[in-house]
Design a protein around this motif. Sequence first.
Motif, PDB file in Angstrom:
ATOM      1  N   GLY A 168       0.923  -1.131  -0.091  1.00 53.97           N
ATOM      2  CA  GLY A 168       0.006   0.009   0.171  1.00 53.97           C
ATOM      3  C   GLY A 168       0.857   1.249   0.102  1.00 53.97           C
ATOM      4  N   TYR A 169       0.471   2.364  -0.500  1.00 60.05           N
ATOM      5  CA  TYR A 169       1.181   3.461  -0.430  1.00 60.05           C
ATOM      6  C   TYR A 169       0.473   4.673   0.420  1.00 60.05           C
ATOM      7  CZ  TYR A 169       4.563   6.866  -2.176  1.00 60.05           C
ATOM      8  OH  TYR A 169       5.651   7.497  -2.343  1.00 60.05           O
ATOM      9  N   ASN A 170       1.214   4.995   1.476  1.00 62.92           N
ATOM     10  CA  ASN A 170       0.644   5.741   2.600  1.00 62.92           C
ATOM     11  C   ASN A 170       1.233   6.939   2.710  1.00 62.92           C
ATOM     12  OD1 ASN A 170      -1.207   3.389   3.805  1.00 62.92           O
ATOM     13  ND2 ASN A 170       0.641   2.659   3.230  1.00 62.92           N
ATOM     14  N   ALA A 171       0.626   7.996   3.496  1.00 66.65           N
ATOM     15  CA  ALA A 171       1.241   9.293   4.182  1.00 66.65           C
ATOM     16  C   ALA A 171       1.385   8.918   5.727  1.00 66.65           C
ATOM     17  CB  ALA A 171       0.519  10.289   3.887  1.00 66.65           C
ATOM     18  N   ILE A 172       2.353   8.441   6.190  1.00 65.92           N
ATOM     19  CA  ILE A 172       2.463   8.237   7.362  1.00 65.92           C
ATOM     20  C   ILE A 172       2.942   9.264   8.227  1.00 65.92           C
ATOM     21  CG2 ILE A 172       4.182   6.677   9.112  1.00 65.92           C
ATOM     22  CD1 ILE A 172       4.515   4.914   6.497  1.00 65.92           C
ATOM     23  N   VAL A 173       2.117   9.404   9.335  1.00 63.50           N
ATOM     24  CA  VAL A 173       2.445  10.613  10.430  1.00 63.50           C
ATOM     25  C   VAL A 173       3.632  10.059  11.261  1.00 63.50           C
ATOM     26  CG1 VAL A 173       1.216  11.866  12.195  1.00 63.50           C
ATOM     27  CG2 VAL A 173      -0.042  10.813  10.304  1.00 63.50           C
ATOM     28  N   MET A 174       4.547  11.251  11.277  1.00 58.82           N
ATOM     29  CA  MET A 174       5.684  10.776  11.904  1.00 58.82           C
ATOM     30  C   MET A 174       5.955  11.439  13.370  1.00 58.82           C
ATOM     31  SD  MET A 174       8.007   9.024  10.194  1.00 58.82           S
ATOM     32  CE  MET A 174       8.276   8.405   8.710  1.00 58.82           C
ATOM     33  N   ASP A 175       5.277  12.664  13.572  1.00 64.11           N
ATOM     34  CA  ASP A 175       5.492  13.367  14.843  1.00 64.11           C
ATOM     35  C   ASP A 175       4.241  13.728  15.784  1.00 64.11           C
ATOM     36  OD1 ASP A 175       6.287  15.172  16.801  1.00 64.11           O
ATOM     37  OD2 ASP A 175       6.843  16.523  15.463  1.00 64.11           O
ATOM     38  N   PRO A 176       4.412  12.884  16.856  1.00 60.09           N
ATOM     39  CA  PRO A 176       3.032  12.695  17.623  1.00 60.09           C
ATOM     40  C   PRO A 176       2.909  14.091  18.442  1.00 60.09           C
ATOM     41  CG  PRO A 176       5.152  11.669  18.910  1.00 60.09           C
ATOM     42  CD  PRO A 176       5.540  12.042  17.333  1.00 60.09           C
ATOM     43  N   THR A 177       3.713  14.905  18.292  1.00 57.56           N
ATOM     44  CA  THR A 177       3.662  16.238  18.965  1.00 57.56           C
ATOM     45  C   THR A 177       3.482  17.372  18.059  1.00 57.56           C
ATOM     46  OG1 THR A 177       6.120  16.820  19.070  1.00 57.56           O
ATOM     47  CG2 THR A 177       5.118  15.386  20.934  1.00 57.56           C
ATOM     48  N   GLY A 178       3.463  17.204  16.789  1.00 59.32           N
ATOM     49  CA  GLY A 178       3.399  18.347  15.891  1.00 59.32           C
ATOM     50  C   GLY A 178       2.082  18.687  15.523  1.00 59.32           C
ATOM     51  N   PRO A 179       2.073  19.362  14.316  1.00 61.12           N
ATOM     52  CA  PRO A 179       0.838  19.801  13.889  1.00 61.12           C
ATOM     53  C   PRO A 179      -0.575  18.700  13.568  1.00 61.12           C
ATOM     54  CG  PRO A 179       2.208  20.174  12.138  1.00 61.12           C
ATOM     55  CD  PRO A 179       3.094  19.530  13.303  1.00 61.12           C
ATOM     56  N   LEU A 180      -0.019  17.384  13.572  1.00 60.80           N
ATOM     57  CA  LEU A 180      -1.089  16.320  13.502  1.00 60.80           C
ATOM     58  C   LEU A 180      -0.968  15.615  14.470  1.00 60.80           C
ATOM     59  CD1 LEU A 180      -0.034  15.333   9.724  1.00 60.80           C
ATOM     60  CD2 LEU A 180      -1.946  16.364  10.307  1.00 60.80           C
ATOM     61  N   ALA A 181      -0.797  15.918  15.673  1.00 58.54           N
ATOM     62  CA  ALA A 181      -0.867  15.327  16.872  1.00 58.54           C
ATOM     63  C   ALA A 181      -2.271  14.750  17.191  1.00 58.54           C
ATOM     64  CB  ALA A 181      -0.380  16.095  17.891  1.00 58.54           C
ATOM     65  N   ASP A 182      -3.268  15.676  16.723  1.00 53.58           N
ATOM     66  CA  ASP A 182      -4.785  15.509  16.858  1.00 53.58           C
ATOM     67  C   ASP A 182      -5.386  14.553  15.832  1.00 53.58           C
ATOM     68  OD1 ASP A 182      -7.474  15.691  17.149  1.00 53.58           O
ATOM     69  OD2 ASP A 182      -7.559  17.638  17.569  1.00 53.58           O
ATOM     70  N   PRO A 183      -5.980  13.400  16.177  1.00 52.36           N
ATOM     71  CA  PRO A 183      -6.532  12.619  15.180  1.00 52.36           C
ATOM     72  C   PRO A 183      -7.751  13.092  14.518  1.00 52.36           C
ATOM     73  CG  PRO A 183      -7.071  11.779  17.584  1.00 52.36           C
ATOM     74  CD  PRO A 183      -6.055  12.763  17.788  1.00 52.36           C
ATOM     75  N   VAL A 184      -8.331  13.988  15.095  1.00 58.36           N
ATOM     76  CA  VAL A 184      -9.531  14.682  14.285  1.00 58.36           C
ATOM     77  C   VAL A 184      -8.733  15.447  12.966  1.00 58.36           C
ATOM     78  CG1 VAL A 184     -11.231  16.510  14.123  1.00 58.36           C
ATOM     79  CG2 VAL A 184     -10.960  14.941  16.339  1.00 58.36           C
ATOM     80  N   VAL A 185      -7.767  15.943  13.206  1.00 59.62           N
ATOM     81  CA  VAL A 185      -7.212  16.931  12.297  1.00 59.62           C
ATOM     82  C   VAL A 185      -6.553  15.957  11.183  1.00 59.62           C
ATOM     83  CG1 VAL A 185      -5.239  18.284  11.614  1.00 59.62           C
ATOM     84  CG2 VAL A 185      -6.458  18.820  13.723  1.00 59.62           C
ATOM     85  N   ARG A 186      -6.047  14.609  11.553  1.00 61.75           N
ATOM     86  CA  ARG A 186      -5.427  13.717  10.559  1.00 61.75           C
ATOM     87  C   ARG A 186      -6.530  13.249   9.914  1.00 61.75           C
ATOM     88  NH1 ARG A 186      -2.480  12.095  15.605  1.00 61.75           N
ATOM     89  NH2 ARG A 186      -3.873  10.373  15.537  1.00 61.75           N
ATOM     90  N   GLU A 187      -7.795  12.999  10.537  1.00 55.85           N
ATOM     91  CA  GLU A 187      -8.828  12.422   9.740  1.00 55.85           C
ATOM     92  C   GLU A 187      -9.329  13.381   8.442  1.00 55.85           C
ATOM     93  OE1 GLU A 187     -13.043   9.974  10.587  1.00 55.85           O
ATOM     94  OE2 GLU A 187     -11.588  10.577  12.198  1.00 55.85           O
ATOM     95  N   ALA A 188      -9.466  14.565   9.151  1.00 58.44           N
ATOM     96  CA  ALA A 188     -10.141  15.710   8.248  1.00 58.44           C
ATOM     97  C   ALA A 188      -9.097  15.764   6.967  1.00 58.44           C
ATOM     98  CB  ALA A 188     -10.208  17.023   8.957  1.00 58.44           C
ATOM     99  N   LEU A 189      -7.926  15.729   7.242  1.00 59.88           N
ATOM    100  CA  LEU A 189      -6.791  15.585   5.943  1.00 59.88           C
ATOM    101  C   LEU A 189      -7.225  14.452   5.133  1.00 59.88           C
ATOM    102  CD1 LEU A 189      -4.521  16.941   4.587  1.00 59.88           C
ATOM    103  CD2 LEU A 189      -3.033  15.713   6.159  1.00 59.88           C
TER     104      LEU A 189
END
Length: 545
Positions: free
Chosen positions: A296-317
């Motif tokens: 599979g080809y993915n965009a993997i979230v790397m930083d748990p403290t950065g701008p994508l720390a919130d799962p709601v933001v990640r899902e919206a993206l």
Amino acid sequence: MRRTAKAARRAMIAGGAAAVVVLAGCASPAAPERRDAAVEVVELTPAPAGELDRITWAVSSEPASLDWIYNADNTTGSILANVCEGLLRLAPDLSLEPALAESFDHPDATTWVYTLRDGARFHDGSPLTADDVVFSLQRHLDPAAGSFWSGAFANVASIAATGPLEVTVTLSAPDELFNAYMSSPAGIVERAATVQELGERYGTPQGGVNCIGPYAFDSWDSGQTITLVRDDDYFDPELRAKTETVEFAIVRDPAAVVNGLLSGSLDGTWEVAPSAITRLSGSGVGTVSYGPSTQGYNAIVMDPTGPLADPVVREALSMVIDRQAIIDVAIAGAGQEQRAPAVPGTWGYERDAFQAAWDDIDSATLDLDAAKELLATTTAPTEPIVLATTSAEAQTPVIGAEIQSAAAKIGLDVEISSVPVDQYYAVYTDAEARKGIDLYLTAWGTDFADPLQMYRYFETGNFYNFFGFSNPDYDALIAQAGTQSDPAERAASIVEAQRIVVDESLWIPLYAPYNTMFLNARATGAPASYVQLHSPWAAMIGAAG
């Protein structure tokens, strides 16, 4: 809070129409061409009519070593698969089949017994013995050796020769993936005396390797070529090599690979660059084949403290990315949708159960309005999301541009960082290389058709759990799945664990690529499916009729 946001979003999707997002960068000269013709997915190319003296195969990088315990990249894997066999191998339909072990038995939950082939010989003529198998498997248990495949042996208590041609592996706890790992480099067998005699020269251009396979190592011209020659004493008559010599040409420039394929100086390659699919397909020089894959080809979230720390933001993206446009344009149609980290090619059992769970996943649904409403339920980040791309993969900058454009539609700022090739791939093993990266684009899959392997990467403390995700309920489900011999029970546990990973949007799935291969018209027979790392594929290639 997370469950509430998820339920609210599902209600939004049920009542709202999906928005259309136009792929950014489609008009760029560097973007791959769109291919509208239907893709036919096959497991095998047509059988050969005769033999060939030689083929030249393009690889994009040079192995750091041919030592099997460090075999963790596609180039090394595709070469060694023809030289060094394991106890098992993958068949073109991605199922397991016997290799150096003619059979195996699983008498109880913590015991695997392998019966070895009588008459199999290493390339120097030495016979295969149980002691060689024990030595080869135990190397993965030596911390000083630093095997990339040590994780496959996490539950191994002992490995013993229980007969001249019998090896028994005893586990400390049930592990339903252990046997499947014997089709990967974890199960490769090398002659113990060779490793001991060559020492630091083992696996190098000066020392080579001495395994059992349809081809033997012949020479390694550093930076240029690695050459294999047919072993006429190979034990399996059905896989006796149909081509006498295979030369792997190290060609780092994708344009040079395409030119070589078109001119005929190169006979084939795996992982055809998306930008070249249309040109190669219409060239008349050869054929681009598409096979099933576990990738599979993915965009993997790397930083748990950065701008994508919130799962709601990640899902919206995730919801504003136009995956079909990426498939059509970035990879010239050579793939299908992806909704979760483990793609359909990994479903080696209980396919109906996995399909039902797949159909229920909606976080990959394109819906701009719902994404905006979801993002409004939380505090959106004000700092930019740093997305890493590399020029080494033609599709990566195009995908990065699409994500950047899509994110802007919901007020998220994505900053593209073009990372040098060496540093880009270093993120897998070097924490320093991951610093400053919020999203990382990469293909990731399993070595065999079982999604459990993929979901083990999200366990607490796993080496590849870059985000640092930790959930006791998730860990318990994965541990439970590893002990369940009943496929239906194991699938149920995996599906429940998959839902946790999907709900967290730790990886944003983009597409499931087909396995692509180009083969000159004079040759045929290679498998098209994603088995080139775990099966002696080159031995199947011969002359076309």
